[in-house]
Structure formats: structure tokens, C-alpha cells
Write an enzyme that holds these catalytic residues in place. Structure first.
Site, PDB file in Angstrom:
ATOM      1  N   HIS A 111       0.880  -1.179   0.000  1.00 31.02           N
ATOM      2  CA  HIS A 111       0.000   0.000   0.000  1.00 31.02           C
ATOM      3  C   HIS A 111       0.913   1.223   0.000  1.00 31.02           C
ATOM      4  O   HIS A 111       1.973   1.221   0.632  1.00 31.02           O
ATOM      5  CB  HIS A 111      -0.900  -0.029   1.231  1.00 31.02           C
ATOM      6  CG  HIS A 111      -1.853   1.129   1.340  1.00 31.02           C
ATOM      7  ND1 HIS A 111      -2.474   1.709   0.243  1.00 31.02           N
ATOM      8  CD2 HIS A 111      -2.295   1.823   2.418  1.00 31.02           C
ATOM      9  CE1 HIS A 111      -3.262   2.692   0.646  1.00 31.02           C
ATOM     10  NE2 HIS A 111      -3.164   2.797   1.962  1.00 31.02           N
ATOM     11  N   GLU A 230     -34.203  -6.199   5.715  1.00 33.12           N
ATOM     12  CA  GLU A 230     -34.388  -5.463   4.465  1.00 33.12           C
ATOM     13  C   GLU A 230     -33.272  -4.467   4.162  1.00 33.12           C
ATOM     14  O   GLU A 230     -33.013  -4.169   2.990  1.00 33.12           O
ATOM     15  CB  GLU A 230     -35.736  -4.732   4.485  1.00 33.12           C
ATOM     16  CG  GLU A 230     -36.948  -5.642   4.600  1.00 33.12           C
ATOM     17  CD  GLU A 230     -37.059  -6.623   3.443  1.00 33.12           C
ATOM     18  OE1 GLU A 230     -36.479  -6.366   2.369  1.00 33.12           O
ATOM     19  OE2 GLU A 230     -37.731  -7.656   3.611  1.00 33.12           O
TER      20      GLU A 230
END
Length: 335
Positions: A111, A230
Site C-alpha cells: 500500500h 431489508e
């Protein structure tokens, strides 16, 4: 829109470029363990550098990898690979690597944070390059063992020898990345896009979107358990579809009602104001302001992170999720 014109694969890489060189992998966490084992299994000379003897030390030994104290690992190393957390790298560099490394040793990163923001300033006589696998360490190892590989990015920061790219691709081949494909980038591009992705979608964006949707339903009187299914639980199924088939494949898999609702209301929620805020977030990254704030935060013991984690752990959505885990797991088919 810029696009890469080259994707490197096995045919573009040669392990002979680094055969006989001593490779010191610093760290034995998720990526460190995978890299060390893959490089070893590719026939390369690998040792692991650790700051102290402990669980990682014993784990490396049990994996057949030689563990050494960091200063001992780097003193004879031709290639030094930093695979410890970003915020540990500068101290490790100043105290245990820079004073002991041999002249001209390569410095390798997964990185670009410390190089891009100049937290580590490498010697002028070292090649500096990056191989950034686009997957977690266990997946890097698992795919390698199965004959595959995880795609990666490659970047060259300093090429003193004139062979930095060849060596970088050899390392990429050693961990299995060239079996899939390696895309060229820069330390700047990798760092800024990685941070942006984490902040606006992968961690920050998704977390706040789930939280806001869940709380909206609960505030309107819906059952928390139903709201959780949901707005949070079903996310995995959709992400898996995108991962396997792309956004078009996901849209083809959901109902027509979901397609229409998503295409109309999605743009209403993620509107131009949100896009403007995304650009502001990107500007904070590009200017170095985020890095400056994060270094300061880390130095103070990460109070924002600690407090934020506590809030999440004590949130209603987390409590409901924990209560539903048994129910969710019960439905999984036995393997």
C-alpha cells in the site's frame, strides 16, 4: 477517462530475476503470512522479520518459515517487504529497518500510504516498488494453493537499478498475482483511490447508508427485525451478485420492481449533493489533510475510532443483528 494499456501476466514475469536474493517479509499477519508462504513455495529465499517473539513468531515456525528479529532479518536482505499496518511502518522503518538494512536493498510495499505521504523517505540508492493484491491475505494464499491467483496492482516509485519493474513482477509472480493479472499504477493513484474507496463506499458509505435506512424504517414504526433483514442482512446477496456477475448481472437477477425502484429512487438518494461531498472527501485525501488528521488521531490513541466503535457496538441495529444470527445461521445448508 484514462485506461491502462497493459495487464501483466505470467508470460511477462520471471522468478529468475530474484532467485538467490534474500527476501525479508516484515510482519506475519493476514498478508505477511500469505506472501511469505507463497514466495517460499515459489522457490524463493524468505525470512520473516518480527519485532518480538510471540504468537506470530511461533506461527511462522510452524509454517516452516524462519522468523528473525526485524533488525536481523533486514541486515542481509536484498528485498525488504513491508506488510505491517500503515501506522506501524514509520516507527518500524526508523527504529529497526533504516539503521540496519544493507546499502541498495529494495523496499517493497503493499500500500502506498507511507511513501506517498512521505512518512517514510527511502534512501536514494534503493529501488522502491509496490505490489498491492486486490484481496485479503487468506484469499491470496488459498488461490495460490489452488493454482490461481488474486489480481494485483504494481507501481514503481524509484528505479535506481533499471530493473525495478522486472523485480516487482517477479514478486507478483511469486505470490500468484500474475496468474490472474497485474495492473500498472502509481503510488499516488493507489493510495488516493484506496482511501477514497474505504471512506465513501466500502466502510464509511455502506455503514452510514445501512444505518440511515434501518433507522428510517424503525422511526416510522416498522419492526427492527424486519428492518434489519431489508436494509442490512440482504446486502451480502446483492454484493455477491455484483462480485460474480457485475452490476448488469445483479440487475438482471433482481425483480422488475426492484430494478425500477432502484433506478428511480437510487438517483434521488445518491444525488448531486452526495457526489459533491464525495469530491470534497477526495480533495481531503489528495491534499494530504486526511493523512495529517489520521496520523494525529493515531498518536492520541485513536479516540475517534474507539468512540465510534463503541457507538456501533451499542446501536440498535447491532443488537438486533446479534439476536438474529442464530436464525440466519440455522437456514444455511450443512456443508
Amino acid at each position: 477517462m484514462k485506461s491502462t494499456s497493459k495487464i501483466y501476466t505470467d508470460k511477462d514475469s520471471n522468478l529468475d530475476v530474484i532467485k538467490g536474493k534474500r527476501i525479508a517479509v516484515l510482519g506475519y499477519g493476514s498478508q505477511g503470512r500469505a506472501w511469505a508462504q507463497n514466495l517460499r513455495d515459489s522457490g524463493l529465499n524468505v525470512v520473516v522479520g518480527l519485532e518480538r517473539e510471540g504468537k506470530s513468531w511461533e506461527l511462522a515456525k510452524s509454517d516452516g518459515i524462519i522468523p528473525l528479529h526485524t533488525k536481523d532479518a533486514v541486515k542481509d536482505a536484498d528485498i525488504i517487504i513491508f506488510l505491517v499496518p500503515d501506522m506501524v511502518q514509520r516507527t518500524l522503518w526508523l527504529e529497526s529497518v533504516q539503521p540496519y538494512m544493507k546499502k541498495g536493498a529494495d523496499l517493497v510495499f503493499a500500500h502506498g500510504f507511507n511513501i506517498h505521504y512521505k512518512l517514510i523517505e527511502p534512501p536514494k540508492d534503493s529501488d522502491v516498488y509496490m505490489i498491492a493484491p486486490k484481496g485479503p491475505g487468506p484469499t491470496v494464499r488459498e488461490y495460490y494453493k489452488a493454482g490461481g491467483g488474486v489480481p494485483a496492482l504494481v507501481a514503481i516509485q524509484q528505479d535506481v537499478s533499471g530493473t525495478a519493474l522486472r523485480k516487482a513482477l517477479a514478486i507478483a509472480k511469486g505470490i500468484g498475482a500474475t496468474r490472474a493479472g497485474v495492473i500498472p499504477t502509481t503510488f499516488k493513484e493507489e493510495t488516493e483511490t484506496d482511501l477514497f474507496g474505504e471512506q465513501v463506499i466500502l466502510v464509511g458509505g455502506i455503514m452510514e447508508l445501512m444505518k440511515a435506512a434501518f433507522e428510517t424504517l424503525v422511526e416510522e414504526g416498522y419492526q427492527p427485525e424486519v428492518a434489519y433483514f431489508e436494509t442490512i442482512n440482504e446486502l451480502k446477496m446483492l454484493v455477491d451478485l455484483v462480485y460474480e456477475k457485475g452490476i448488469t448481472g445483479m440487475l438482471k437477477a433482481v425483480s422488475d420492481t426492484a430494478k425500477y425502484g432502484g433506478m428511480t429512487v437510487g438517483k434521488f438518494v445518491i444525488n448531486e449533493d452526495v457526489r459533491k461531498r464525495m469530491k470534497e472527501a477526495l480533495q481531503r485525501i489528495k491534499s494530504g489533510k486526511f493523512a495529517e488528521e489520521w496520523v494525529e488521531e493515531y498518536g492520541r490513541g485513536m479516540p475517534t475510532v474507539v468512540n465510534g466503535l463503541s457507538q456501533v457496538q451499542n446501536s440498535l441495529e447491532e443488537k438486533i443483528g446479534n439476536q438474529l444470527k442464530d436464525l440466519i445461521q440455522k437456514g444455511k445448508p450443512k456443508s
